[in-house]
Design a protein around this motif. Structure first.
Motif, PDB file in Angstrom:
ATOM      1  N   LYS A 105       0.836  -1.218   0.000  1.00 16.65           N
ATOM      2  CA  LYS A 105       0.000   0.000   0.000  1.00 16.65           C
ATOM      3  C   LYS A 105       0.860   1.253   0.000  1.00 16.65           C
ATOM      4  O   LYS A 105       0.521   2.246  -0.641  1.00 16.65           O
ATOM      5  CB  LYS A 105      -0.928   0.018   1.216  1.00 16.65           C
ATOM      6  N   ALA A 106       1.972   1.198   0.734  1.00 19.18           N
ATOM      7  CA  ALA A 106       2.870   2.357   0.811  1.00 19.18           C
ATOM      8  C   ALA A 106       3.494   2.669  -0.556  1.00 19.18           C
ATOM      9  O   ALA A 106       3.804   3.823  -0.842  1.00 19.18           O
ATOM     10  CB  ALA A 106       3.955   2.118   1.851  1.00 19.18           C
ATOM     11  N   LEU A 107       3.642   1.660  -1.400  1.00 19.94           N
ATOM     12  CA  LEU A 107       4.201   1.870  -2.745  1.00 19.94           C
ATOM     13  C   LEU A 107       3.148   2.390  -3.728  1.00 19.94           C
ATOM     14  O   LEU A 107       3.478   2.977  -4.754  1.00 19.94           O
ATOM     15  CB  LEU A 107       4.761   0.557  -3.308  1.00 19.94           C
ATOM     16  N   MET A 108       1.882   2.149  -3.412  1.00 23.22           N
ATOM     17  CA  MET A 108       0.798   2.483  -4.335  1.00 23.22           C
ATOM     18  C   MET A 108       0.428   3.961  -4.268  1.00 23.22           C
ATOM     19  O   MET A 108       0.482   4.571  -3.211  1.00 23.22           O
ATOM     20  CB  MET A 108      -0.443   1.633  -4.004  1.00 23.22           C
ATOM     21  N   SER A 109       0.020   4.490  -5.412  1.00 24.58           N
ATOM     22  CA  SER A 109      -0.479   5.865  -5.453  1.00 24.58           C
ATOM     23  C   SER A 109      -1.890   5.891  -4.865  1.00 24.58           C
ATOM     24  O   SER A 109      -2.524   4.842  -4.705  1.00 24.58           O
ATOM     25  CB  SER A 109      -0.527   6.351  -6.904  1.00 24.58           C
ATOM     26  N   ALA A 110      -2.382   7.080  -4.581  1.00 23.76           N
ATOM     27  CA  ALA A 110      -3.749   7.229  -4.055  1.00 23.76           C
ATOM     28  C   ALA A 110      -4.758   6.628  -5.035  1.00 23.76           C
ATOM     29  O   ALA A 110      -5.700   5.950  -4.623  1.00 23.76           O
ATOM     30  CB  ALA A 110      -4.051   8.705  -3.793  1.00 23.76           C
ATOM     31  N   ASP A 111      -4.560   6.855  -6.324  1.00 25.07           N
ATOM     32  CA  ASP A 111      -5.464   6.316  -7.350  1.00 25.07           C
ATOM     33  C   ASP A 111      -5.433   4.792  -7.362  1.00 25.07           C
ATOM     34  O   ASP A 111      -6.474   4.149  -7.506  1.00 25.07           O
ATOM     35  CB  ASP A 111      -5.102   6.843  -8.745  1.00 25.07           C
ATOM     36  N   GLU A 112      -4.234   4.221  -7.224  1.00 26.18           N
ATOM     37  CA  GLU A 112      -4.103   2.765  -7.202  1.00 26.18           C
ATOM     38  C   GLU A 112      -4.804   2.180  -5.985  1.00 26.18           C
ATOM     39  O   GLU A 112      -5.491   1.160  -6.086  1.00 26.18           O
ATOM     40  CB  GLU A 112      -2.625   2.352  -7.210  1.00 26.18           C
ATOM     41  N   ARG A 113      -4.642   2.840  -4.845  1.00 25.57           N
ATOM     42  CA  ARG A 113      -5.319   2.364  -3.632  1.00 25.57           C
ATOM     43  C   ARG A 113      -6.829   2.435  -3.784  1.00 25.57           C
ATOM     44  O   ARG A 113      -7.547   1.532  -3.364  1.00 25.57           O
ATOM     45  CB  ARG A 113      -4.849   3.158  -2.402  1.00 25.57           C
ATOM     46  N   LYS A 114      -7.283   3.496  -4.422  1.00 21.19           N
ATOM     47  CA  LYS A 114      -8.724   3.666  -4.657  1.00 21.19           C
ATOM     48  C   LYS A 114      -9.244   2.534  -5.547  1.00 21.19           C
ATOM     49  O   LYS A 114     -10.269   1.925  -5.256  1.00 21.19           O
ATOM     50  CB  LYS A 114      -8.972   5.034  -5.309  1.00 21.19           C
ATOM     51  N   GLN A 115      -8.520   2.250  -6.627  1.00 24.10           N
ATOM     52  CA  GLN A 115      -8.946   1.194  -7.551  1.00 24.10           C
ATOM     53  C   GLN A 115      -8.884  -0.177  -6.884  1.00 24.10           C
ATOM     54  O   GLN A 115      -9.755  -1.012  -7.098  1.00 24.10           O
ATOM     55  CB  GLN A 115      -8.085   1.204  -8.825  1.00 24.10           C
ATOM     56  N   ALA A 116      -7.882  -0.398  -6.036  1.00 25.82           N
ATOM     57  CA  ALA A 116      -7.789  -1.657  -5.291  1.00 25.82           C
ATOM     58  C   ALA A 116      -9.033  -1.821  -4.418  1.00 25.82           C
ATOM     59  O   ALA A 116      -9.580  -2.925  -4.296  1.00 25.82           O
ATOM     60  CB  ALA A 116      -6.527  -1.669  -4.428  1.00 25.82           C
ATOM     61  N   GLY A 117      -9.488  -0.732  -3.838  1.00 29.58           N
ATOM     62  CA  GLY A 117     -10.707  -0.742  -3.031  1.00 29.58           C
ATOM     63  C   GLY A 117     -11.931  -1.093  -3.859  1.00 29.58           C
ATOM     64  O   GLY A 117     -12.808  -1.840  -3.400  1.00 29.58           O
ATOM     65  N   ILE A 118     -11.971  -0.600  -5.079  1.00 32.48           N
ATOM     66  CA  ILE A 118     -13.085  -0.909  -5.995  1.00 32.48           C
ATOM     67  C   ILE A 118     -13.061  -2.395  -6.353  1.00 32.48           C
ATOM     68  O   ILE A 118     -14.094  -3.065  -6.311  1.00 32.48           O
ATOM     69  CB  ILE A 118     -13.021  -0.014  -7.262  1.00 32.48           C
ATOM     70  N   PHE A 119     -11.878  -2.900  -6.691  1.00 34.79           N
ATOM     71  CA  PHE A 119     -11.742  -4.338  -6.992  1.00 34.79           C
ATOM     72  C   PHE A 119     -12.251  -5.172  -5.814  1.00 34.79           C
ATOM     73  O   PHE A 119     -12.989  -6.131  -5.989  1.00 34.79           O
ATOM     74  CB  PHE A 119     -10.273  -4.712  -7.246  1.00 34.79           C
ATOM     75  N   THR A 120     -11.807  -4.796  -4.623  1.00 32.23           N
ATOM     76  CA  THR A 120     -12.176  -5.549  -3.422  1.00 32.23           C
ATOM     77  C   THR A 120     -13.683  -5.485  -3.182  1.00 32.23           C
ATOM     78  O   THR A 120     -14.309  -6.495  -2.854  1.00 32.23           O
ATOM     79  CB  THR A 120     -11.391  -5.011  -2.200  1.00 32.23           C
ATOM     80  N   ALA A 121     -14.265  -4.309  -3.378  1.00 28.78           N
ATOM     81  CA  ALA A 121     -15.698  -4.125  -3.144  1.00 28.78           C
ATOM     82  C   ALA A 121     -16.550  -4.952  -4.105  1.00 28.78           C
ATOM     83  O   ALA A 121     -17.610  -5.453  -3.729  1.00 28.78           O
ATOM     84  CB  ALA A 121     -16.060  -2.644  -3.261  1.00 28.78           C
ATOM     85  N   ARG A 122     -16.082  -5.091  -5.342  1.00 32.17           N
ATOM     86  CA  ARG A 122     -16.910  -5.818  -6.316  1.00 32.17           C
ATOM     87  C   ARG A 122     -16.533  -7.290  -6.429  1.00 32.17           C
ATOM     88  O   ARG A 122     -17.090  -8.029  -7.242  1.00 32.17           O
ATOM     89  CB  ARG A 122     -16.867  -5.127  -7.676  1.00 32.17           C
ATOM     90  N   ARG A 123     -15.606  -7.702  -5.604  1.00 31.57           N
ATOM     91  CA  ARG A 123     -15.211  -9.111  -5.602  1.00 31.57           C
ATOM     92  C   ARG A 123     -16.332  -9.951  -4.992  1.00 31.57           C
ATOM     93  O   ARG A 123     -16.852  -9.606  -3.939  1.00 31.57           O
ATOM     94  CB  ARG A 123     -13.943  -9.289  -4.765  1.00 31.57           C
ATOM     95  N   PRO A 124     -16.664 -11.074  -5.632  1.00 32.01           N
ATOM     96  CA  PRO A 124     -17.701 -11.931  -5.043  1.00 32.01           C
ATOM     97  C   PRO A 124     -17.253 -12.434  -3.670  1.00 32.01           C
ATOM     98  O   PRO A 124     -16.108 -12.847  -3.516  1.00 32.01           O
ATOM     99  CB  PRO A 124     -17.835 -13.088  -6.028  1.00 32.01           C
ATOM    100  N   GLN A 125     -18.133 -12.356  -2.708  1.00 30.75           N
ATOM    101  CA  GLN A 125     -17.801 -12.836  -1.356  1.00 30.75           C
ATOM    102  C   GLN A 125     -17.823 -14.349  -1.335  1.00 30.75           C
ATOM    103  O   GLN A 125     -18.752 -14.963  -1.849  1.00 30.75           O
ATOM    104  CB  GLN A 125     -18.797 -12.282  -0.329  1.00 30.75           C
ATOM    105  N   THR A 126     -16.798 -14.937  -0.727  1.00 30.60           N
ATOM    106  CA  THR A 126     -16.773 -16.398  -0.593  1.00 30.60           C
ATOM    107  C   THR A 126     -17.140 -16.755   0.829  1.00 30.60           C
ATOM    108  O   THR A 126     -17.213 -15.897   1.705  1.00 30.60           O
ATOM    109  CB  THR A 126     -15.372 -16.958  -0.946  1.00 30.60           C
ATOM    110  N   GLU A 127     -17.322 -18.032   1.075  1.00 30.34           N
ATOM    111  CA  GLU A 127     -17.736 -18.500   2.398  1.00 30.34           C
ATOM    112  C   GLU A 127     -16.752 -18.129   3.486  1.00 30.34           C
ATOM    113  O   GLU A 127     -17.132 -17.877   4.609  1.00 30.34           O
ATOM    114  CB  GLU A 127     -17.921 -20.036   2.382  1.00 30.34           C
TER     115      GLU A 127
END
Length: 129
Positions: A105-127
């Motif tokens: 995270k420390a290496l990532m830009s603010a935009d990259e962190r934001k997009q990572a959050g989007i990926f995580t949010a739309r990831r299908p939840q597993t058991e």
């Protein structure tokens, strides 16, 4: 009185050896970053005197490898983010320990962190989540 600190450093030394032998270079971050400054110094100074230089060199080499590998992972996820590639992103970060994720995270830009959050949010939840 002398025996008590020695027991602590023996355990640190065993952990240090395990980390140096671990196939996962990120085991270094998980061990190193979880230590206090004093514990890190104790671990660093725990090898037998005649082996100290050897272990310090291995430690530095392991750190160099971990940092270099993390940079490669950062490049890979930057590419995945650019291509809106969720699978490519998670392929690189899944199974990563907490301390390694912090470093990434420390290496990532603010935009990259934001997009990572989007990926995580739309990831299908597993058991297991």
């Amino acid at each position: 009185g002398e025996d008590v600190p020695k027991a602590d450093t023996t355990e640190l030394f065993d952990q240090l050896v395990a980390v140096l032998d671990d196939d996962d270079v990120f085991a270094f971050f998980e061990f190193n970053d979880s230590l206090t400054e004093k514990e890190r110094n104790d671990a660093f100074n725990s090898p037998p005197p005649e082996q100290k230089t050897n272990y310090k060199n291995q430690w530095r080499e392991r750190e160099r490898q971990a940092v270099a590998t993390l940079k490669d992972v950062h490049e890979a996820i930057t590419e995945a983010i650019k291509n809106d590639d969720d699978a490519g992103f998670f392929e690189n970060v899944d199974g990563m320990g907490e301390y390694t994720k912090r470093r990434l995270k420390a290496l990532m830009s603010a935009d990259e962190r934001k997009q990572a959050g989007i990926f995580t949010a739309r990831r299908p939840q597993t058991e297991e989540d």
